[in-house]
Design an enzyme around this catalytic site. Structure first.
Site, PDB file in Angstrom:
ATOM      1  N   SER A  52      -3.061   6.443  -8.891  1.00 52.22           N
ATOM      2  CA  SER A  52      -1.963   6.899  -9.413  1.00 52.22           C
ATOM      3  C   SER A  52      -2.126   8.801  -9.769  1.00 52.22           C
ATOM      4  O   SER A  52      -1.245   9.933  -9.167  1.00 52.22           O
ATOM      5  CB  SER A  52      -0.509   6.790 -10.647  1.00 52.22           C
ATOM      6  OG  SER A  52      -0.484   5.537  -9.932  1.00 52.22           O
ATOM      7  N   GLU A  98       8.470   2.206  -3.196  1.00 51.65           N
ATOM      8  CA  GLU A  98       7.479   1.164  -3.649  1.00 51.65           C
ATOM      9  C   GLU A  98       7.570   0.793  -5.022  1.00 51.65           C
ATOM     10  O   GLU A  98       7.946  -0.312  -4.868  1.00 51.65           O
ATOM     11  CB  GLU A  98       6.472   1.593  -3.608  1.00 51.65           C
ATOM     12  CG  GLU A  98       5.656   0.709  -3.325  1.00 51.65           C
ATOM     13  CD  GLU A  98       3.506   1.564  -4.058  1.00 51.65           C
ATOM     14  OE1 GLU A  98       3.020   0.231  -3.579  1.00 51.65           O
ATOM     15  OE2 GLU A  98       3.284   2.180  -3.887  1.00 51.65           O
TER      16      GLU A  98
END
Length: 391
Positions: free
Chosen positions: A141, A249
């Site tokens: 991330s 998402e």
């Protein structure tokens, strides 16, 4: 009774369409495909023909933007789809069949007109598969620190680096790849479309705890030459598009987690009503009834938070408080999925430990939902920062 007043007749009609597709095309084969480690590529075309792949994409590229008076691009159509596909209890199939929902949005949002017309119609028709490639062995991330490079040489980019944990990594035709075209940090990140047959581009499959029928791979780029026309958006401006993608998402993962938790609850209730122990049905034992109530409570709370978050994001998608709530939602719903999967397997006993049941598959797949799209720890930190607690 509708689970939320934001749901219209069009949303419910779409739910019926998705449910029929899942019951006809997926449920009968879900266990077999999971054991085989793959599902037929033809399923993409069938899903496209049923109108499930193009939801929210512009009509000129083969998408569906409206249903009656309702814009299909709203969050609730995607939530309905996520909940209903989760009823099959196979997260790997959903992840791969809908990998275009994370691979193609940047193309549709910021890609050139030529690029859109070149790739989107085939993706939305189920003829080509789209994947997103961001995560690297050195980090997931933390997009601003990615290392895969793309240097400009005339009318081409030369790409070197590695990606990992990529859904549809083996079978995809088009990869939306995050690369470093500039200096360090977020300001040096771009997005490139890379076709699977480019020289120097190789893939290696990865074996997983769950999501067996979803192909997951590591990608390797060694002096891969990509036309500059494959740049998605502006050079060094890919970070913002990636962040928008993450939000969509996470909402989709939350919807799926609620659907998986609901499936576990249903299987636990059905088993408790049918199974006899010590002269009475399981559901007549107080300990089991309490377990089922705990499951129902968490499913109800998770769905309420999901719909509330979607409602808020529809009105103000960039509001810091709403982004914080989305991060908390992702954690709460995936924790709910894990809790309900554990309770369902415990209720089913030996039957829940045998491969082939929904509860068994969901139990194996709960952990990837807590990791993918940003781990539990990252989501908590993101929520705290969005709420301004560091300042």
């Amino acid at each position: 009774m509708k689970p939320h007043p934001a749901l219209t007749e069009e949303h419910e009609a779409f739910r019926d369409t998705v449910r029929r597709f899942v019951e006809r095309e997926i449920l009968p084969q879900a266990a077999a495909w999971d054991e085989a480690g793959e599902f037929p590529r033809e399923l993409y075309r069938k899903a496209a023909q049923a109108g499930l792949l193009g939801v929210g994409y512009p009509e000129e590229y083969g998408g569906t933007e409206r249903s009656g008076e309702t814009p299909v691009v709203d969050h609730f159509f995607r939530i309905v789809s996520g909940e209903e596909f989760a009823r099959a209890g196979t997260g790997g199939l959903s992840a791969s069949l809908f990998s275009h929902t994370i691979g193609a949005p940047p193309i549709a949002a910021v890609g050139s007109e030529e690029l859109k017309r070149r790739v989107l119609p085939a993706i939305l028709a189920g003829e080509k598969i789209s994947a997103l490639a961001i995560t690297e062995p050195s980090g997931g991330s933390d997009v601003a620190s990615l290392k895969t490079s793309a240097r400009r040489e005339g009318h081409e980019f030369v790409v070197n680096g590695e990606k990992t944990f990529i859904t549809s990594g083996m079978r995809a035709d088009y990869y939306t790849v995050a690369v470093r075209t500039g200096g360090p940090g977020a300001a040096g990140v771009s997005l490139l479309l890379i076709e699977r047959d480019r020289a120097g581009f190789t893939r290696a499959p990865l074996k997983k705890m769950g999501w067996w029928c979803s192909d997951t791979a590591s990608l390797h780029f060694v002096d891969v030459r990509v036309p500059a026309a494959n740049l998605i958006g502006e050079e060094n401006a890919g970070f913002r598009a990636i962040m928008r993608n993450f939000n969509a998402e996470r909402l989709a993962m939350a919807a799926g987690a609620v659907g998986f938790a609901q499936a576990c609850l249903e299987d636990a209730i059905d088993w408790a009503r049918a199974r006899q122990t010590f002269g009475k049905r399981l559901v007549e034992h107080q300990a089991i009834r309490h377990k089922l109530v705990d499951m129902q409570t968490r499913v109800h709370a998770a769905r309420a938070l999901l719909y509330d978050t979607a409602w808020k994001l529809s009105g103000a998608p960039r509001d810091a408080g709403h982004i914080a709530q989305l991060a908390m939602l992702k954690n709460f719903t995936t924790d709910t999925m894990q809790f309900c999967a554990d309770c369902a397997v415990q209720t089913l006993g030996g039957a829940g430990f045998i491969r082939g049941t929904r509860a068994e598959r969901i139990y194996r797949e709960a952990k990837v939902m807590q990791i993918g799209g940003g781990s539990t720890e990252i989501m908590k930190d993101l929520a705290a920062r969005q709420l301004g607690w560091e300042s």
